[in-house]
Design a protein around this motif. Sequence first.
Motif, PDB file in Angstrom:
ATOM      1  N   SER A  15       5.029   8.262 -18.949  1.00  0.00           N
ATOM      2  CA  SER A  15       3.669   7.757 -18.867  1.00  0.00           C
ATOM      3  C   SER A  15       2.833   8.513 -17.855  1.00  0.00           C
ATOM      4  O   SER A  15       3.142   8.559 -16.676  1.00  0.00           O
ATOM      5  CB  SER A  15       3.667   6.272 -18.514  1.00  0.00           C
ATOM      6  OG  SER A  15       2.347   5.785 -18.545  1.00  0.00           O
ATOM      7  N   ALA A  16       1.764   9.079 -18.370  1.00  0.00           N
ATOM      8  CA  ALA A  16       0.761   9.712 -17.514  1.00  0.00           C
ATOM      9  C   ALA A  16      -0.544   8.938 -17.650  1.00  0.00           C
ATOM     10  O   ALA A  16      -1.584   9.390 -17.226  1.00  0.00           O
ATOM     11  CB  ALA A  16       0.572  11.176 -17.913  1.00  0.00           C
ATOM     12  N   GLY A  17      -0.482   7.796 -18.246  1.00  0.00           N
ATOM     13  CA  GLY A  17      -1.678   6.990 -18.462  1.00  0.00           C
ATOM     14  C   GLY A  17      -1.500   6.114 -19.682  1.00  0.00           C
ATOM     15  O   GLY A  17      -0.422   6.002 -20.244  1.00  0.00           O
ATOM     16  N   ARG A  18      -2.585   5.505 -20.093  1.00  0.00           N
ATOM     17  CA  ARG A  18      -2.533   4.590 -21.229  1.00  0.00           C
ATOM     18  C   ARG A  18      -2.108   5.260 -22.525  1.00  0.00           C
ATOM     19  O   ARG A  18      -1.530   4.625 -23.390  1.00  0.00           O
ATOM     20  CB  ARG A  18      -3.896   3.924 -21.424  1.00  0.00           C
ATOM     21  CG  ARG A  18      -4.230   2.965 -20.333  1.00  0.00           C
ATOM     22  CD  ARG A  18      -5.577   2.345 -20.570  1.00  0.00           C
ATOM     23  NE  ARG A  18      -5.882   1.460 -19.469  1.00  0.00           N
ATOM     24  CZ  ARG A  18      -6.166   0.195 -19.625  1.00  0.00           C
ATOM     25  NH1 ARG A  18      -6.231  -0.327 -20.813  1.00  0.00           N
ATOM     26  NH2 ARG A  18      -6.420  -0.549 -18.579  1.00  0.00           N
ATOM     27  N   ARG A  19      -2.394   6.527 -22.677  1.00  0.00           N
ATOM     28  CA  ARG A  19      -2.089   7.213 -23.932  1.00  0.00           C
ATOM     29  C   ARG A  19      -0.598   7.305 -24.213  1.00  0.00           C
ATOM     30  O   ARG A  19      -0.179   7.384 -25.349  1.00  0.00           O
ATOM     31  CB  ARG A  19      -2.706   8.609 -23.934  1.00  0.00           C
ATOM     32  CG  ARG A  19      -4.209   8.595 -23.998  1.00  0.00           C
ATOM     33  CD  ARG A  19      -4.724   9.994 -24.033  1.00  0.00           C
ATOM     34  NE  ARG A  19      -4.012  10.758 -25.037  1.00  0.00           N
ATOM     35  CZ  ARG A  19      -4.549  11.613 -25.856  1.00  0.00           C
ATOM     36  NH1 ARG A  19      -5.815  11.844 -25.806  1.00  0.00           N
ATOM     37  NH2 ARG A  19      -3.828  12.278 -26.729  1.00  0.00           N
ATOM     38  N   ASP A  20       0.223   7.344 -23.191  1.00  0.00           N
ATOM     39  CA  ASP A  20       1.658   7.542 -23.382  1.00  0.00           C
ATOM     40  C   ASP A  20       2.434   6.238 -23.519  1.00  0.00           C
ATOM     41  O   ASP A  20       3.646   6.258 -23.715  1.00  0.00           O
ATOM     42  CB  ASP A  20       2.239   8.356 -22.213  1.00  0.00           C
ATOM     43  CG  ASP A  20       1.620   9.735 -22.135  1.00  0.00           C
ATOM     44  OD1 ASP A  20       1.451  10.358 -23.184  1.00  0.00           O
ATOM     45  OD2 ASP A  20       1.301  10.172 -21.017  1.00  0.00           O
ATOM     46  N   ARG A  21       1.772   5.122 -23.447  1.00  0.00           N
ATOM     47  CA  ARG A  21       2.473   3.836 -23.537  1.00  0.00           C
ATOM     48  C   ARG A  21       3.075   3.618 -24.923  1.00  0.00           C
ATOM     49  O   ARG A  21       4.137   3.026 -25.038  1.00  0.00           O
ATOM     50  CB  ARG A  21       1.535   2.693 -23.180  1.00  0.00           C
ATOM     51  CG  ARG A  21       1.192   2.691 -21.708  1.00  0.00           C
ATOM     52  CD  ARG A  21       0.299   1.542 -21.348  1.00  0.00           C
ATOM     53  NE  ARG A  21      -0.060   1.635 -19.939  1.00  0.00           N
ATOM     54  CZ  ARG A  21      -0.973   0.897 -19.379  1.00  0.00           C
ATOM     55  NH1 ARG A  21      -1.628  -0.008 -20.095  1.00  0.00           N
ATOM     56  NH2 ARG A  21      -1.241   1.037 -18.114  1.00  0.00           N
ATOM     57  N   GLY A  22       2.399   4.099 -25.939  1.00  0.00           N
ATOM     58  CA  GLY A  22       2.939   3.959 -27.288  1.00  0.00           C
ATOM     59  C   GLY A  22       4.239   4.719 -27.450  1.00  0.00           C
ATOM     60  O   GLY A  22       5.216   4.199 -28.009  1.00  0.00           O
ATOM     61  N   GLU A  23       4.270   5.942 -26.951  1.00  0.00           N
ATOM     62  CA  GLU A  23       5.498   6.731 -27.029  1.00  0.00           C
ATOM     63  C   GLU A  23       6.617   6.067 -26.243  1.00  0.00           C
ATOM     64  O   GLU A  23       7.754   5.989 -26.695  1.00  0.00           O
ATOM     65  CB  GLU A  23       5.261   8.164 -26.515  1.00  0.00           C
ATOM     66  CG  GLU A  23       4.501   9.044 -27.465  1.00  0.00           C
ATOM     67  CD  GLU A  23       2.990   8.922 -27.344  1.00  0.00           C
ATOM     68  OE1 GLU A  23       2.502   8.101 -26.534  1.00  0.00           O
ATOM     69  OE2 GLU A  23       2.295   9.645 -28.072  1.00  0.00           O
ATOM     70  N   ALA A  24       6.304   5.578 -25.041  1.00  0.00           N
ATOM     71  CA  ALA A  24       7.318   4.911 -24.227  1.00  0.00           C
ATOM     72  C   ALA A  24       7.878   3.694 -24.953  1.00  0.00           C
ATOM     73  O   ALA A  24       9.085   3.433 -24.904  1.00  0.00           O
ATOM     74  CB  ALA A  24       6.733   4.505 -22.872  1.00  0.00           C
ATOM     75  N   THR A  25       7.034   2.966 -25.651  1.00  0.00           N
ATOM     76  CA  THR A  25       7.475   1.795 -26.401  1.00  0.00           C
ATOM     77  C   THR A  25       8.423   2.194 -27.523  1.00  0.00           C
ATOM     78  O   THR A  25       9.470   1.576 -27.723  1.00  0.00           O
ATOM     79  CB  THR A  25       6.261   1.032 -26.965  1.00  0.00           C
ATOM     80  OG1 THR A  25       5.416   0.651 -25.877  1.00  0.00           O
ATOM     81  CG2 THR A  25       6.682  -0.191 -27.743  1.00  0.00           C
ATOM     82  N   VAL A  26       8.066   3.251 -28.245  1.00  0.00           N
ATOM     83  CA  VAL A  26       8.924   3.751 -29.321  1.00  0.00           C
ATOM     84  C   VAL A  26      10.267   4.207 -28.760  1.00  0.00           C
ATOM     85  O   VAL A  26      11.324   3.888 -29.305  1.00  0.00           O
ATOM     86  CB  VAL A  26       8.231   4.889 -30.094  1.00  0.00           C
ATOM     87  CG1 VAL A  26       9.191   5.575 -31.056  1.00  0.00           C
ATOM     88  CG2 VAL A  26       7.011   4.370 -30.840  1.00  0.00           C
ATOM     89  N   PHE A  27      10.244   4.931 -27.654  1.00  0.00           N
ATOM     90  CA  PHE A  27      11.487   5.427 -27.057  1.00  0.00           C
ATOM     91  C   PHE A  27      12.374   4.281 -26.587  1.00  0.00           C
ATOM     92  O   PHE A  27      13.591   4.314 -26.775  1.00  0.00           O
ATOM     93  CB  PHE A  27      11.187   6.368 -25.891  1.00  0.00           C
ATOM     94  CG  PHE A  27      10.478   7.630 -26.281  1.00  0.00           C
ATOM     95  CD1 PHE A  27      10.587   8.160 -27.559  1.00  0.00           C
ATOM     96  CD2 PHE A  27       9.683   8.294 -25.370  1.00  0.00           C
ATOM     97  CE1 PHE A  27       9.926   9.330 -27.916  1.00  0.00           C
ATOM     98  CE2 PHE A  27       9.025   9.466 -25.713  1.00  0.00           C
ATOM     99  CZ  PHE A  27       9.146   9.985 -26.982  1.00  0.00           C
ATOM    100  N   ALA A  28      11.776   3.275 -25.967  1.00  0.00           N
ATOM    101  CA  ALA A  28      12.559   2.138 -25.487  1.00  0.00           C
ATOM    102  C   ALA A  28      13.238   1.422 -26.646  1.00  0.00           C
ATOM    103  O   ALA A  28      14.433   1.113 -26.587  1.00  0.00           O
ATOM    104  CB  ALA A  28      11.659   1.170 -24.713  1.00  0.00           C
ATOM    105  N   TRP A  29      12.485   1.175 -27.708  1.00  0.00           N
ATOM    106  CA  TRP A  29      13.059   0.478 -28.860  1.00  0.00           C
ATOM    107  C   TRP A  29      14.176   1.315 -29.486  1.00  0.00           C
ATOM    108  O   TRP A  29      15.255   0.794 -29.803  1.00  0.00           O
ATOM    109  CB  TRP A  29      11.982   0.178 -29.897  1.00  0.00           C
ATOM    110  CG  TRP A  29      12.455  -0.794 -30.921  1.00  0.00           C
ATOM    111  CD1 TRP A  29      12.318  -2.145 -30.907  1.00  0.00           C
ATOM    112  CD2 TRP A  29      13.174  -0.486 -32.129  1.00  0.00           C
ATOM    113  NE1 TRP A  29      12.908  -2.699 -32.026  1.00  0.00           N
ATOM    114  CE2 TRP A  29      13.445  -1.698 -32.789  1.00  0.00           C
ATOM    115  CE3 TRP A  29      13.620   0.700 -32.712  1.00  0.00           C
ATOM    116  CZ2 TRP A  29      14.126  -1.758 -33.990  1.00  0.00           C
ATOM    117  CZ3 TRP A  29      14.314   0.639 -33.897  1.00  0.00           C
ATOM    118  CH2 TRP A  29      14.567  -0.579 -34.537  1.00  0.00           C
ATOM    119  N   ALA A  30      13.932   2.616 -29.650  1.00  0.00           N
ATOM    120  CA  ALA A  30      14.941   3.490 -30.249  1.00  0.00           C
ATOM    121  C   ALA A  30      16.204   3.538 -29.402  1.00  0.00           C
ATOM    122  O   ALA A  30      17.317   3.501 -29.931  1.00  0.00           O
ATOM    123  CB  ALA A  30      14.370   4.890 -30.443  1.00  0.00           C
TER     124      ALA A  30
END
Length: 107
Positions: A15-30
């Motif tokens: 996360s470098a800001g709000r834009r990366d939260r979606g990717e972090a969510t996908v990675f956590a679930w995966a």
Amino acid sequence: MDEIIALGEWLQRVSAGRRDRGEATVFAWAEVHGAIAIVDDKDARMAAQRAGLAAHGTLWVIARAVVAERITCAGAVGFVDAMLSSGARYPFGYGGFVPWAEAQGLL
């Protein structure tokens, strides 16, 4: 709870800001579910791979569908071209999916 803990860890990694939260969510679930993460942000995908998580982009999924004969090359090109028309950014122009995928060793 496992997903929340994993999300906190992935937010710190990518996360470098709000834009990366979606990717972090996908990675956590995966990670929690033993899945392959599909995201198109190259930097985030590389961070996931460095952390040992299987991560690929949309074009990889489409190429896998072609190889599995779930879609034809022509269908894939049409689909990718439609995504380009809607604003997707890929390393090739209209009609360029198959040559690109072949050069990447995906087809």
